[in-house]
Design a protein around this motif. Structure first.
Motif, PDB file in Angstrom:
ATOM      1  N   UNK A  37      -2.534   0.530  -4.224  1.00 26.39           N
ATOM      2  CA  UNK A  37      -1.286  -0.313  -4.280  1.00 26.39           C
ATOM      3  C   UNK A  37      -0.280   0.570  -4.949  1.00 26.39           C
ATOM      4  N   UNK A  38       1.267   0.160  -4.570  1.00 28.02           N
ATOM      5  CA  UNK A  38       2.249   0.629  -5.348  1.00 28.02           C
ATOM      6  C   UNK A  38       3.268  -0.341  -5.314  1.00 28.02           C
ATOM      7  N   UNK A  39       4.475   0.002  -6.126  1.00 25.59           N
ATOM      8  CA  UNK A  39       5.408  -0.965  -6.155  1.00 25.59           C
ATOM      9  C   UNK A  39       6.592  -0.088  -5.710  1.00 25.59           C
ATOM     10  N   UNK A  51       0.327  14.832 -20.158  1.00 27.23           N
ATOM     11  CA  UNK A  51      -0.679  15.171 -19.350  1.00 27.23           C
ATOM     12  C   UNK A  51      -0.071  15.543 -18.136  1.00 27.23           C
ATOM     13  N   UNK A  52       0.950  15.632 -17.720  1.00 23.32           N
ATOM     14  CA  UNK A  52       1.274  16.234 -16.191  1.00 23.32           C
ATOM     15  C   UNK A  52       0.896  15.216 -15.386  1.00 23.32           C
ATOM     16  N   UNK A  53       0.865  14.087 -15.662  1.00 26.83           N
ATOM     17  CA  UNK A  53       0.281  13.062 -14.721  1.00 26.83           C
ATOM     18  C   UNK A  53       1.673  12.245 -14.091  1.00 26.83           C
ATOM     19  N   UNK A  54       1.872  12.483 -12.839  1.00 25.42           N
ATOM     20  CA  UNK A  54       2.847  11.887 -12.047  1.00 25.42           C
ATOM     21  C   UNK A  54       2.823  10.309 -12.132  1.00 25.42           C
ATOM     22  N   UNK A  55       4.060   9.516 -12.469  1.00 22.28           N
ATOM     23  CA  UNK A  55       3.849   8.150 -12.627  1.00 22.28           C
ATOM     24  C   UNK A  55       5.134   7.724 -11.805  1.00 22.28           C
ATOM     25  N   UNK A  56       6.029   8.301 -11.465  1.00 21.13           N
ATOM     26  CA  UNK A  56       7.050   7.855 -10.527  1.00 21.13           C
ATOM     27  C   UNK A  56       7.510   8.840  -9.645  1.00 21.13           C
ATOM     28  N   UNK A 102       2.894   3.682  -9.279  1.00 21.31           N
ATOM     29  CA  UNK A 102       1.656   3.427  -9.151  1.00 21.31           C
ATOM     30  C   UNK A 102       1.371   1.917  -9.307  1.00 21.31           C
ATOM     31  N   UNK A 103       0.698   1.166  -8.574  1.00 23.98           N
ATOM     32  CA  UNK A 103       0.608  -0.308  -8.889  1.00 23.98           C
ATOM     33  C   UNK A 103      -0.163  -0.607  -9.899  1.00 23.98           C
ATOM     34  N   UNK A 104      -1.297   0.321 -10.378  1.00 24.81           N
ATOM     35  CA  UNK A 104      -2.020  -0.083 -11.357  1.00 24.81           C
ATOM     36  C   UNK A 104      -1.702  -0.325 -12.666  1.00 24.81           C
ATOM     37  N   UNK A 105      -0.749   0.625 -12.637  1.00 27.08           N
ATOM     38  CA  UNK A 105      -0.008   0.975 -13.986  1.00 27.08           C
ATOM     39  C   UNK A 105       1.064  -0.083 -14.093  1.00 27.08           C
ATOM     40  N   UNK A 106       1.573  -0.661 -13.104  1.00 25.86           N
ATOM     41  CA  UNK A 106       2.849  -1.553 -13.216  1.00 25.86           C
ATOM     42  C   UNK A 106       2.300  -2.971 -12.562  1.00 25.86           C
ATOM     43  N   UNK A 107       1.488  -3.613 -13.376  1.00 27.67           N
ATOM     44  CA  UNK A 107       0.764  -4.706 -12.712  1.00 27.67           C
ATOM     45  C   UNK A 107       1.662  -5.844 -12.666  1.00 27.67           C
ATOM     46  N   UNK A 108       2.503  -5.948 -13.863  1.00 26.62           N
ATOM     47  CA  UNK A 108       3.256  -7.465 -14.042  1.00 26.62           C
ATOM     48  C   UNK A 108       4.601  -7.149 -13.345  1.00 26.62           C
ATOM     49  N   UNK A 109       5.062  -6.027 -12.887  1.00 22.86           N
ATOM     50  CA  UNK A 109       6.520  -5.845 -12.309  1.00 22.86           C
ATOM     51  C   UNK A 109       6.841  -6.446 -11.270  1.00 22.86           C
ATOM     52  N   UNK A 110       7.771  -7.543 -11.406  1.00 23.87           N
ATOM     53  CA  UNK A 110       8.431  -8.361 -10.499  1.00 23.87           C
ATOM     54  C   UNK A 110      10.111  -8.036 -10.433  1.00 23.87           C
ATOM     55  N   UNK A 111      10.480  -8.527  -9.322  1.00 23.29           N
ATOM     56  CA  UNK A 111      11.986  -8.649  -9.073  1.00 23.29           C
ATOM     57  C   UNK A 111      12.536  -9.347 -10.348  1.00 23.29           C
ATOM     58  N   UNK A 112      12.243 -10.415 -10.664  1.00 21.97           N
ATOM     59  CA  UNK A 112      12.792 -11.113 -11.841  1.00 21.97           C
ATOM     60  C   UNK A 112      12.691 -10.341 -12.985  1.00 21.97           C
ATOM     61  N   UNK A 113      11.572  -9.735 -13.323  1.00 25.82           N
ATOM     62  CA  UNK A 113      11.356  -8.993 -14.565  1.00 25.82           C
ATOM     63  C   UNK A 113      12.495  -7.899 -14.620  1.00 25.82           C
ATOM     64  N   UNK A 170       0.930  -1.202   0.077  1.00 24.98           N
ATOM     65  CA  UNK A 170      -0.126   0.023  -0.126  1.00 24.98           C
ATOM     66  C   UNK A 170       0.937   1.206   0.109  1.00 24.98           C
ATOM     67  N   UNK A 171       0.369   2.320  -0.694  1.00 26.84           N
ATOM     68  CA  UNK A 171       1.553   3.442  -0.854  1.00 26.84           C
ATOM     69  C   UNK A 171       1.401   4.220   0.321  1.00 26.84           C
ATOM     70  N   UNK A 172       2.342   4.493   0.964  1.00 28.83           N
ATOM     71  CA  UNK A 172       2.514   5.394   2.130  1.00 28.83           C
ATOM     72  C   UNK A 172       2.001   6.827   1.814  1.00 28.83           C
ATOM     73  N   UNK A 173       1.477   7.222   2.818  1.00 25.41           N
ATOM     74  CA  UNK A 173       0.500   8.672   2.789  1.00 25.41           C
ATOM     75  C   UNK A 173       1.276   9.690   1.710  1.00 25.41           C
ATOM     76  N   UNK A 174       2.630   9.846   2.244  1.00 25.78           N
ATOM     77  CA  UNK A 174       3.280  10.916   1.237  1.00 25.78           C
ATOM     78  C   UNK A 174       3.552  10.529   0.002  1.00 25.78           C
ATOM     79  N   UNK A 175       3.798   9.242  -0.202  1.00 23.16           N
ATOM     80  CA  UNK A 175       3.855   8.721  -1.718  1.00 23.16           C
ATOM     81  C   UNK A 175       2.819   8.701  -2.308  1.00 23.16           C
ATOM     82  N   UNK A 176       1.500   8.483  -1.636  1.00 21.53           N
ATOM     83  CA  UNK A 176       0.157   8.386  -2.492  1.00 21.53           C
ATOM     84  C   UNK A 176       0.043   9.848  -2.747  1.00 21.53           C
ATOM     85  N   UNK A 177       0.124  10.862  -2.125  1.00 20.43           N
ATOM     86  CA  UNK A 177       0.068  12.302  -2.323  1.00 20.43           C
ATOM     87  C   UNK A 177       0.701  12.682  -3.566  1.00 20.43           C
TER      88      UNK A 177
END
Lengths: 284, 284
Positions: A162-164, A261-266, A191-202, A146-153
């Motif tokens: 969710x977050x990775x 569109x100035x959407x923050x993604x990382x 953002x977890x929803x954008x990076x669904x299949x992201x794993x350590x292996x990948x 779960x994204x910490x508050x500051x990260x989520x903001x």
DNA sequence: TAGTGGTCTAGACCACATC
DNA sequence: ATGTGGTCTAGACCACTAA
């Protein structure tokens, strides 16, 4: 609202906007000016800005993939029913925005990470010695949470979404053939929803820049970023990872990266050990 | 070699350069292409690049002062015997280089410090709280001396040449009406030969940005700069000046500023106390 | 050879600022 | 009303790339 041309999202008729080419003199009446419904962008923008917005939309929609060529200027001019010069101006701006790359004789291409710059387009780290020096990477961690508050903001996520989190190290060899030493400790939240299949292996398997992976596998393209830098003292844990003494001054680099569109993604927090490296910046 | 037009420093004749407007079709023969003697710039550059170079030379020669308007595009087009569009492209590039500022309806003006940006064009310091916050200045020292070896090297001075050293503090009030606290300790070195009349009095009396003083009184215009950032521990002396404990992590910002022709004219080493402020950077 | 972006021109009209 | 930069067009030719 009918009886307009095909230019999508054009400016309303009857409004004194960028001049519709005068019927009087020019050899090209070329009806434009569709009665567009309300558009988000400022209603009265120059034609080339509208073209630019359309091109950005196409990029965002994935119509053209990173590294691929977009249609030629002439083609785009025909599509949007404007002159080549207008398309050119739109593309010029997108090229200076690093959204597109022009290559004479070949075409205009969608910008991509790694291929473009020397290696890491956003990394301003440089060794004090003039050696360009390649960097090694070491993946430390990759987990969903779960994204910490500051990260989520900062990432504009809802509370508890969710977050990775990725944690990794960059290492540089102080001399030719010497053992590499840690230089950067990166903590990355996505953002977890954008990076669904992201794993350590990948991540571990990937050869090349991380942003290139994001482009290729998750269709997330980093366009620009904002960084906040400060000097901090190394915590005991960070010091251990970086192989320095606790309390050593480190350069903290907090980066917020945006896509279209100035959407923050990382959100990325790097700790730079600046004993033999520095952060290089150019002011204009 | 004779019988050429008035364009100074143009390209040699007979060379397939940027097309002299074809005699064949266009309505404008407009002889150009003077048999210029060898010019420093790459021999075969586009016309607008040559125009740009000429304009930069005029700026360098002081033909137009900072803040003043340069001749209109039409006037320049006539002077150089090129089309307005070509002049426009040259000016466009100079505007993105921050050498000129365009103002619709008024003209094109020579860029100047302080008037342009919010206040300090090169200062990337921002308070963590969103308060814009004005900064106070406190002059600590200003003396003439022989340039230390490292300074001489970076400023391209001969060994033992004169330099001016300035030491000053920037302070910010943590809250409205509160007593200001030191945030930045700047150590500045300037070439002695360029800053002959620079004294502590002159500096202390000046209201406005330092770079504005340099422009107005010493005809030295800072065009661009390179910065190297690191985290360092505060020395006992620096800590005392900044009002912090010795050993506190500080952001060290080493700036080398250039004027026209990539000539270095200022070396500045700032120590930023980043407890309530940060260094802001934008990546594209 | 054909297609692409790069340069250059000429002219029109618009938006803005000033007198 | 005039002059400035801003936008738009149309068309020509050049330089580069690839088939």
């Amino acid at each position: 609202m009918p009886a307009a041309t095909t230019v999508p999202h054009s400016v309303p008729t009857s409004v004194p906007n960028s001049q519709a080419p005068s019927q009087a003199v020019g050899p090209a009446p070329q009806g434009r000016a569709a009665a567009g419904a309300g558009e988000a962008a400022p209603a009265f923008s120059p034609l080339y800005q509208q073209i630019k917005a359309l091109l950005v939309t196409s990029l965002q929609a994935g119509e053209w993939q990173p590294g691929q060529a977009i249609p030629s200027e002439i083609e785009l001019a025909a599509r949007y029913k404007v002159s080549q010069g207008t398309v050119r101006k739109a593309i010029d701006e997108m090229a200076t925005d690093n959204l597109l790359v022009r290559r004479q004789g070949k075409g205009t291409f969608v910008a991509t990470h790694a291929e473009a710059g020397t290696q890491y387009r956003f990394l301003r780290l440089a060794p004090d010695a003039s050696t360009p020096a390649g960097l090694q990477r070491r993946l430390l961690d990759c987990r969903r949470m779960r994204a910490p508050a500051e990260v989520a903001r900062l990432l504009a996520l809802k509370a508890g979404e969710a977050a990775v989190q990725v944690r990794r190290l960059l290492l540089a060899a102080p001399a030719e053939g010497a053992a590499p030493l840690p230089v950067v400790l990166d903590d990355i939240w996505l953002p977890g929803n954008l990076f669904k299949g992201l794993t350590a292996e990948r991540l571990a398997d990937w050869r090349g820049a991380m942003y290139r992976l994001f482009e290729a596998e998750f269709a997330v393209r980093m366009i620009r970023a904002e960084e906040k830098l400060r000097a901090v003292a190394a915590s005991a844990e960070d010091a251990a990872v970086l192989g320095v003494a606790a309390g050593v001054p480190l350069l903290s680099v907090e980066r917020l990266s945006f896509t279209y569109g100035d959407q923050p993604v990382e959100l990325r927090r790097g700790l730079y050990h600046t004993a033999a490296h520095h952060y290089r910046n150019e002011l204009n």
